[in-house]
Design an enzyme around this catalytic site. Structure first.
Site: not given
Length: 134
Positions: A68, A23, A123
């Site tokens: 986005h 991550c 998530e």
């Protein structure tokens, strides 16, 4: 206590500065946010609030701010480069973990006047973080 919930799907990217796993790299998610609004009373129509109004307020904030976009910490050195390239970036004071992002959305939507009691951020289809009013 009455509660209504709106769920909104959106796409975003992030990375976690200081994370030792994968991550730490820029990556994206197809996330889903669930926003709860609670009330001890209903209005004259018998509603906490109209679902379309709740969804509209939350979706507008999501669309205008994080959909986005790369969601990054202000301290992330990548943020400067992406902004210089005119890439859409949303900066947070904290590392953009699912936990911090759920709290941030809670605070932002509550600031728009909704009596938010909890925000849950999926998530992934299997990973959920939430923040609720203490």
């Amino acid at each position: 206590m009455y509660k209504v919930t709106s769920s909104i799907e959106f796409c975003y990217g992030h990375r976690l500065v200081g994370h030792q796993g994968k991550c730490r790299y820029l990556h994206g998610h197809n996330g889903r946010i669930e926003v709860d609004v609670e009330s001890e009373e209903t209005d004259q129509l018998g509603m906490v609030m109209d679902f379309s109004e709740l969804r509209g307020v939350v979706k507008r904030w999501i669309d205008e701010n994080i959909d986005h976009r790369m969601v990054l910490s202000r301290e992330d050195p990548v943020a400067t480069a992406l902004r210089e390239m005119k890439e859409p970036v949303y900066l947070m004071d904290a590392n953009p973990t699912a936990e911090n992002l759920s709290r941030h959305i809670f605070e932002q939507v509550r600031g728009l006047g909704l009596l938010v009691s909890e925000v849950r951020l999926w998530e992934t289809p299997f990973s959920l973080a939430s923040y609720s009013d203490p």
